[in-house]
Design a protein around this motif. Structure first.
Motif, PDB file in Angstrom:
ATOM      1  N   SER A  13       0.828  -1.199   0.000  1.00  0.00           N
ATOM      2  CA  SER A  13       0.000   0.000   0.000  1.00  0.00           C
ATOM      3  C   SER A  13       0.867   1.255   0.000  1.00  0.00           C
ATOM      4  CB  SER A  13      -0.915  -0.006   1.225  1.00  0.00           C
ATOM      5  OG  SER A  13      -1.594   1.208   1.331  1.00  0.00           O
ATOM      6  N   GLY A  14       1.926   1.258   0.784  1.00  0.00           N
ATOM      7  CA  GLY A  14       2.836   2.406   0.827  1.00  0.00           C
ATOM      8  C   GLY A  14       3.555   2.612  -0.488  1.00  0.00           C
ATOM      9  N   ALA A  16       2.431   1.690  -3.420  1.00  0.00           N
ATOM     10  CA  ALA A  16       1.429   2.159  -4.380  1.00  0.00           C
ATOM     11  C   ALA A  16       1.183   3.660  -4.211  1.00  0.00           C
ATOM     12  CB  ALA A  16       0.122   1.384  -4.200  1.00  0.00           C
ATOM     13  N   SER A  17       1.104   4.130  -2.969  1.00  0.00           N
ATOM     14  CA  SER A  17       0.908   5.561  -2.725  1.00  0.00           C
ATOM     15  C   SER A  17       2.091   6.371  -3.225  1.00  0.00           C
ATOM     16  CB  SER A  17       0.700   5.833  -1.229  1.00  0.00           C
ATOM     17  OG  SER A  17      -0.482   5.221  -0.792  1.00  0.00           O
ATOM     18  N   ALA A  18       3.290   5.883  -2.986  1.00  0.00           N
ATOM     19  CA  ALA A  18       4.495   6.578  -3.445  1.00  0.00           C
ATOM     20  C   ALA A  18       4.529   6.639  -4.965  1.00  0.00           C
ATOM     21  CB  ALA A  18       5.741   5.890  -2.906  1.00  0.00           C
ATOM     22  N   LYS A  20       1.885   6.594  -6.993  1.00  0.00           N
ATOM     23  CA  LYS A  20       0.854   7.543  -7.417  1.00  0.00           C
ATOM     24  C   LYS A  20       1.354   8.981  -7.276  1.00  0.00           C
ATOM     25  CE  LYS A  20      -3.109   4.658  -6.230  1.00  0.00           C
ATOM     26  NZ  LYS A  20      -4.227   4.478  -5.303  1.00  0.00           N
ATOM     27  N   LEU A  21       2.041   9.279  -6.183  1.00  0.00           N
ATOM     28  CA  LEU A  21       2.590  10.613  -5.959  1.00  0.00           C
ATOM     29  C   LEU A  21       3.653  10.938  -7.000  1.00  0.00           C
ATOM     30  CD1 LEU A  21       2.624  13.138  -4.227  1.00  0.00           C
ATOM     31  CD2 LEU A  21       4.265  12.019  -2.732  1.00  0.00           C
TER      32      LEU A  21
END
Length: 187
Positions: A13-14, A16-18, A20-21
């Motif tokens: 999840s982390g 994936a967020s990185a 996306k950013l």
């Protein structure tokens, strides 16, 4: 269930967020560079384009007052100052009361800016006369600023359930404070 199997979804999840950013940052940078490549920086436009191809620059003043659609935005401060204010004065006028002891006021002054590229900082202060200590004491205050041409600045303080003598003080950076005439608030 092993500790590794519970950590894997959190790490994924982390990541994936990185990602996306990172994609959003690259998209923004690409859009910015695309606009800059298409239009150039202001220096490039001025130096590289013929004079007739440049659009004229027009400064627009924002105001809370409505203006007829046919009237142009004031082009000079002289027009504004001749009809509204003169430098070095602070005027205060009452606005319609909001209640039996709720008094809003409007303070105005013309603040001059000799260098339109410089920032002018100013602050408003509403002072109340204190008969007990026999001096003016700060009651309300606010600050602001602007760049560009000289302009009329306004402030609308409210006095609620506190009758007495008041005055408005305008402090402009690098200048002596300007004081309005005192006025009586009663209810």
């Amino acid at each position: 269930m092993s500790p590794r199997s519970s950590v894997a979804p959190v790490v994924a999840s982390g990541v994936a967020s990185a990602l996306k950013l990172l994609v959003a940052t690259l998209a923004f940078a690409g859009a910015y560079l695309g606009v800059e490549a298409a239009y150039g920086t202001p220096a490039q436009v001025t130096a590289g384009a013929p004079a007739q191809a440049q659009a004229p620059v027009r400064t627009v003043e924002l105001s809370s007052r409505s203006m007829p659609a046919t009237e142009r935005v004031p082009a000079t401060v002289e027009r504004v100052s001749a009809t509204i204010m003169t430098p070095g004065t602070v005027t205060v006028g009452a606005i319609d009361a909001l209640g039996p002891c709720d008094r809003p006021y409007q303070a105005q002054s013309l603040v001059e800016n000799d260098d339109p590229r410089a920032t002018v900082s100013y602050g408003w202060r509403l002072e109340r006369w204190s008969p007990g200590v026999r001096r003016w004491q700060a009651y309300l205050g606010t600050g602001s600023g602007f760049t560009g041409e000289s302009q009329v600045v306004e402030w609308q303080p409210r006095v609620v359930n506190n009758p007495g003598w008041y005055r408005v003080v305008l402090s402009v950076s690098g200048e002596a404070p300007l004081r309005s005439e005192r006025f009586l608030v009663s209810c």
